[in-house]
Write an enzyme that holds these catalytic residues in place. Structure first.
Site: not given
Lengths: 291, 291
Positions: B93, B168, B236
């Site tokens: 990701t 995502k 993150k």
């Protein structure tokens, strides 16, 4: 169990119809009498001339009204005429304190009160699949259960008087937060130029899966916000939640944010739109770099 | 299709195992070589001595690393040694820009790049039921599909390079908001003294129903936050989302709130806890009347 129904609104009317189908409905009453007479003409169920008249002929009464004050006015008007042991089930969404007050006032007439707020929308009311969160005495719920079973599928006893409303308040907070989550994320995805139908199809199979995304996502990304659940009604419920939290000396940051956003929708005239109209506000905020 | 796997972490290891079961896995590589050697000893799959060596013997490579810089370092190291037409599928990701940059660099070597971020957690990785959001050329996806089908069940082509990562990012925003919604609501319900198991049972059948409530609710109300998905990793990802929104001149108010809350969890030492540990923070805030 001869049952009366009070409050033939968007939720109440289909609920009363389900009680009639189950052979339980003895009489109806509505603040504007025309609605009760129309219902009576269609179903053959008696339209009571007053709440006292309805109370005299019923062992159980289901109420479905709008505001906290209405719940107390209606239970007061029923109280003196109810037989000992009669059960009033209130399906309105009001403060837990209001439910406890109504229970205390009916107890003075030897009648029982159950707070029975529901979740599942007008669709659930029509199909008899509502989720019902019950506060009050277990014995009263035991007696009243056949009535509730005609209205919903998932009947959960949450605790003493007021506990049903506390559970419903929790539900309304979660729905508000999910509305924020779904609309903020989809406004981001739209700004990224993603194909929204495929995006929803991908997200609803993963860890972000939720009822609101699957049931309101496809219409909101088309700029349509059919009811559903009116912004003004959800705002009213969230103000109840805010007061309940304040009584504990606490704040609900997500709900404060949502009340601010709903006020902007209502100022712009969203009186007949579903709460998913928050997507339009979020898209506009996104386009303007606003927060 | 001879496939290599790079990055045998918590997600990568079970994904590599599924490729091996499907008879597709030709070689593995990991930054710390010991993990690759242990995997090789157990499965008989070759542990490549370098990324170049792995690239030479594979028509497809799946990468699953942590940071944006790692994705570019790994694709650079693979690029020169890949055969023309080879496909690199990156399941990390990272930012959509990073995916577009990796695609451009591999195109210079006549190799294809697909950004393939996944949703469904370590459970989905183990069971081969991941939801995979794909960005890149449709023809490359067509060739690579057998590899992805060994890893997940719901493979959705979102658009050109970077579109998988944009989807995502949308997913991570929605998960953050749902975490806020579920934890704020349940902290309220707990303060109301409700029986939490029954409350969850009532809410998960109504309009508030969501994956996170059903899968993380029962443990969070017991004060347990088993992984799942680490707070630091979600933080993150949300920082990536924030930068992507900022590039559009936009802000994500729900994500700003969540990053603040996650920073407080991490300061308090929540390095091995699931993101549902937000419930503890919300309960404490509630008890203190804090926001």
């Amino acid at each position: 169990m001869r049952t009366g129904f009070v409050g033939l609104g968007a939720m109440g009317q289909p609920m009363a119809r389900n009680l009639h189908r189950a052979g339980l409905l003895a009489a109806v009453w509505n603040r504007s009498a025309a609605k009760a007479q129309a219902f009576s003409a269609e179903t053959g169920v008696a339209a009571a001339g007053s709440l006292a008249e309805l109370a005299e002929i019923c062992e159980a009464v289901v109420t479905c009204v709008s505001a906290d004050a209405d719940v107390l006015t209606v239970t007061d008007a029923l109280g003196a005429s109810l037989a000992a042991g009669a059960v009033v089930m209130d399906c309105s969404t009001v403060a837990a304190d209001t439910a406890r007050e109504a229970a205390a006032r009916l107890a003075a007439h030897d009648a029982e009160f159950l707070d029975c707020p529901v979740s599942g929308g007008t669709e659930g009311a029509r199909d008899g699949t509502l989720s019902i969160m019950v506060g009050g005495e277990a014995a009263a719920l035991q007696r009243a259960r056949p009535v509730l079973e005609a209205l919903g599928r998932n009947i959960v006893h949450m605790g003493p008087a007021g506990a049903g409303q506390a559970a419903k308040a929790t539900n309304q907070i979660m729905v508000a937060g999910i509305n924020q989550a779904v609309t903020e994320a989809l406004a981001f995805g739209q700004a990224q130029g993603l194909p929204m139908d495929r995006l929803i199809a991908a997200l609803e199979k993963g860890a972000a899966a939720n009822w609101f995304l699957s049931h309101r996502g496809p219409t909101m990304v088309e700029g349509r916000y059919p009811l559903g659940f009116k912004v003004a009604l959800h705002a009213k419920d969230l103000e109840i939640c805010r007061r309940m939290a304040e009584a504990d000396g606490a704040r609900l940051p997500l709900i404060e944010m949502t009340l601010k956003h709903y006020a902007r929708l209502l100022d712009a005239g969203s009186t007949e739109e579903d709460i998913s109209a928050l997507f339009r506000l979020k898209s506009d905020m996104f386009a303007r770099g606003d927060a």
